[in-house]
Design a protein around this motif. Structure first.
Motif, PDB file in Angstrom:
ATOM      1  N   VAL A  79     198.770  79.060  47.716  1.00  0.00           N
ATOM      2  CA  VAL A  79     197.606  79.945  47.592  1.00  0.00           C
ATOM      3  C   VAL A  79     197.276  80.076  46.112  1.00  0.00           C
ATOM      4  O   VAL A  79     198.073  80.610  45.343  1.00  0.00           O
ATOM      5  CB  VAL A  79     197.893  81.338  48.213  1.00  0.00           C
ATOM      6  CG1 VAL A  79     196.692  82.238  48.054  1.00  0.00           C
ATOM      7  CG2 VAL A  79     198.273  81.193  49.673  1.00  0.00           C
ATOM      8  N   PRO A  80     196.101  79.601  45.682  1.00  0.00           N
ATOM      9  CA  PRO A  80     195.762  79.641  44.256  1.00  0.00           C
ATOM     10  C   PRO A  80     195.646  81.063  43.723  1.00  0.00           C
ATOM     11  O   PRO A  80     195.122  81.946  44.385  1.00  0.00           O
ATOM     12  CB  PRO A  80     194.409  78.944  44.184  1.00  0.00           C
ATOM     13  CG  PRO A  80     194.236  78.233  45.466  1.00  0.00           C
ATOM     14  CD  PRO A  80     195.069  78.943  46.472  1.00  0.00           C
ATOM     15  N   ALA A  81     196.167  81.259  42.528  1.00  0.00           N
ATOM     16  CA  ALA A  81     196.034  82.546  41.847  1.00  0.00           C
ATOM     17  C   ALA A  81     194.615  82.664  41.295  1.00  0.00           C
ATOM     18  O   ALA A  81     193.895  81.672  41.154  1.00  0.00           O
ATOM     19  CB  ALA A  81     197.061  82.666  40.724  1.00  0.00           C
ATOM     20  N   VAL A  82     194.224  83.886  40.977  1.00  0.00           N
ATOM     21  CA  VAL A  82     192.892  84.150  40.464  1.00  0.00           C
ATOM     22  C   VAL A  82     192.714  83.463  39.110  1.00  0.00           C
ATOM     23  O   VAL A  82     193.625  83.445  38.288  1.00  0.00           O
ATOM     24  CB  VAL A  82     192.687  85.679  40.337  1.00  0.00           C
ATOM     25  CG1 VAL A  82     191.343  86.004  39.745  1.00  0.00           C
ATOM     26  CG2 VAL A  82     192.863  86.337  41.685  1.00  0.00           C
ATOM     27  N   LYS A  83     191.534  82.937  38.891  1.00  0.00           N
ATOM     28  CA  LYS A  83     191.121  82.333  37.613  1.00  0.00           C
ATOM     29  C   LYS A  83     191.857  81.049  37.246  1.00  0.00           C
ATOM     30  O   LYS A  83     191.776  80.602  36.121  1.00  0.00           O
ATOM     31  CB  LYS A  83     191.261  83.332  36.457  1.00  0.00           C
ATOM     32  CG  LYS A  83     190.412  84.555  36.596  1.00  0.00           C
ATOM     33  CD  LYS A  83     188.989  84.225  36.298  1.00  0.00           C
ATOM     34  CE  LYS A  83     188.166  85.501  36.266  1.00  0.00           C
ATOM     35  NZ  LYS A  83     186.778  85.265  36.110  1.00  0.00           N
ATOM     36  N   THR A  84     192.598  80.446  38.177  1.00  0.00           N
ATOM     37  CA  THR A  84     193.257  79.189  37.841  1.00  0.00           C
ATOM     38  C   THR A  84     192.333  78.006  38.098  1.00  0.00           C
ATOM     39  O   THR A  84     192.502  76.950  37.492  1.00  0.00           O
ATOM     40  CB  THR A  84     194.543  78.994  38.662  1.00  0.00           C
ATOM     41  OG1 THR A  84     194.222  79.011  40.048  1.00  0.00           O
ATOM     42  CG2 THR A  84     195.587  80.037  38.318  1.00  0.00           C
ATOM     43  N   GLY A  85     191.398  78.171  39.014  1.00  0.00           N
ATOM     44  CA  GLY A  85     190.503  77.079  39.356  1.00  0.00           C
ATOM     45  C   GLY A  85     191.116  76.060  40.294  1.00  0.00           C
ATOM     46  O   GLY A  85     190.511  75.032  40.590  1.00  0.00           O
ATOM     47  N   TYR A  86     192.318  76.331  40.780  1.00  0.00           N
ATOM     48  CA  TYR A  86     192.993  75.402  41.672  1.00  0.00           C
ATOM     49  C   TYR A  86     192.509  75.603  43.105  1.00  0.00           C
ATOM     50  O   TYR A  86     192.018  76.656  43.483  1.00  0.00           O
ATOM     51  CB  TYR A  86     194.507  75.602  41.638  1.00  0.00           C
ATOM     52  CG  TYR A  86     195.144  75.373  40.290  1.00  0.00           C
ATOM     53  CD1 TYR A  86     194.706  74.367  39.438  1.00  0.00           C
ATOM     54  CD2 TYR A  86     196.203  76.157  39.874  1.00  0.00           C
ATOM     55  CE1 TYR A  86     195.304  74.161  38.211  1.00  0.00           C
ATOM     56  CE2 TYR A  86     196.812  75.953  38.650  1.00  0.00           C
ATOM     57  CZ  TYR A  86     196.348  74.961  37.819  1.00  0.00           C
ATOM     58  OH  TYR A  86     196.949  74.765  36.614  1.00  0.00           O
ATOM     59  N   SER A  87     192.701  74.561  43.892  1.00  0.00           N
ATOM     60  CA  SER A  87     192.473  74.669  45.327  1.00  0.00           C
ATOM     61  C   SER A  87     193.835  74.654  46.004  1.00  0.00           C
ATOM     62  O   SER A  87     194.867  74.710  45.344  1.00  0.00           O
ATOM     63  CB  SER A  87     191.591  73.509  45.817  1.00  0.00           C
ATOM     64  OG  SER A  87     192.337  72.307  45.808  1.00  0.00           O
ATOM     65  N   ASP A  88     193.854  74.533  47.311  1.00  0.00           N
ATOM     66  CA  ASP A  88     195.137  74.487  48.001  1.00  0.00           C
ATOM     67  C   ASP A  88     195.803  73.117  47.853  1.00  0.00           C
ATOM     68  O   ASP A  88     196.952  72.943  48.227  1.00  0.00           O
ATOM     69  CB  ASP A  88     194.986  74.857  49.471  1.00  0.00           C
ATOM     70  CG  ASP A  88     194.019  73.962  50.205  1.00  0.00           C
ATOM     71  OD1 ASP A  88     193.164  73.349  49.530  1.00  0.00           O
ATOM     72  OD2 ASP A  88     194.108  73.875  51.434  1.00  0.00           O
ATOM     73  N   GLU A  89     195.098  72.142  47.287  1.00  0.00           N
ATOM     74  CA  GLU A  89     195.679  70.824  47.030  1.00  0.00           C
ATOM     75  C   GLU A  89     196.004  70.735  45.545  1.00  0.00           C
ATOM     76  O   GLU A  89     195.153  70.403  44.727  1.00  0.00           O
ATOM     77  CB  GLU A  89     194.708  69.727  47.447  1.00  0.00           C
ATOM     78  CG  GLU A  89     194.429  69.722  48.931  1.00  0.00           C
ATOM     79  CD  GLU A  89     193.446  68.642  49.339  1.00  0.00           C
ATOM     80  OE1 GLU A  89     193.144  67.748  48.522  1.00  0.00           O
ATOM     81  OE2 GLU A  89     192.985  68.701  50.476  1.00  0.00           O
TER      82      GLU A  89
END
Length: 176
Positions: A79-89
């Motif tokens: 689960v991506p953290a806030v402001k990281t810009g990551y997705s679940d992949e």
């Protein structure tokens, strides 16, 4: 049956110290409190009456807040953290960075946002034996204003319900 709605604009400290409003609400003998979890002070306000409450979470844009406040199990590797810009992949380094971002956000949430509420809890002797987050987790039902199709996969608590978005349907007309 009486219903009391905790407004997020209430100042928690002023509310708890206002004996006039507390006496009026006690006289109303309400059976249920509907609390918006946007104001972390809801747990203190609710616990002053020791009646069942339903928590409504409108913070699905910040899933980590729900995870921490309502005790949702969440794996920061997925689960991506806030402001990281990551997705679940995420790649392994991204998952590691996301885990650190999650831990840093959790520490900031605990020490910056919840600390003033903890001091109010201690000052007014509102079940000081419980942690502040334990007070938040005592809800009978948690309503999340989101949809499982738009959220990240995660286990849900048995007393959690998604409302809104795809699960909302057009209301039926009222019968005569």
């Amino acid at each position: 049956m009486a219903l009391f709605v905790v407004d997020t604009t209430d100042e928690t400290k002023a509310f708890i110290q206002d004996t006039n409003i507390l006496e009026r609400l006690n006289a109303a003998n309400f059976d249920l409190i509907l609390a918006n979890a946007f104001n972390p002070g809801f747990a203190l306000i609710v616990d002053t009456w020791r009646v069942p409450f339903i928590s409504v979470s409108t913070m699905r844009a910040l899933p980590m807040i729900d995870d921490l406040l309502h005790g949702l199990p969440s794996n920061p590797a997925y689960v991506p953290a806030v402001k990281t810009g990551y997705s679940d992949e995420m790649t392994f380094p991204q998952r590691l960075g996301n885990t650190f971002a999650y831990l840093a956000s959790a520490a900031m949430f605990e020490f910056l946002l919840l600390k003033p509420f903890k001091s109010i809890q201690q000052r007014h002797n509102i079940r000081p034996e419980l942690s502040y987050r334990s007070l938040c987790r005592n809800s009978e039902l948690v309503l999340f204003c989101s949809d499982f199709a738009f959220d990240y996969p995660r286990p849900m608590m048995p007393h959690a319900i998604y409302i809104g978005s795809l699960t909302a349907r057009t209301p039926d007309p009222l019968s005569q």
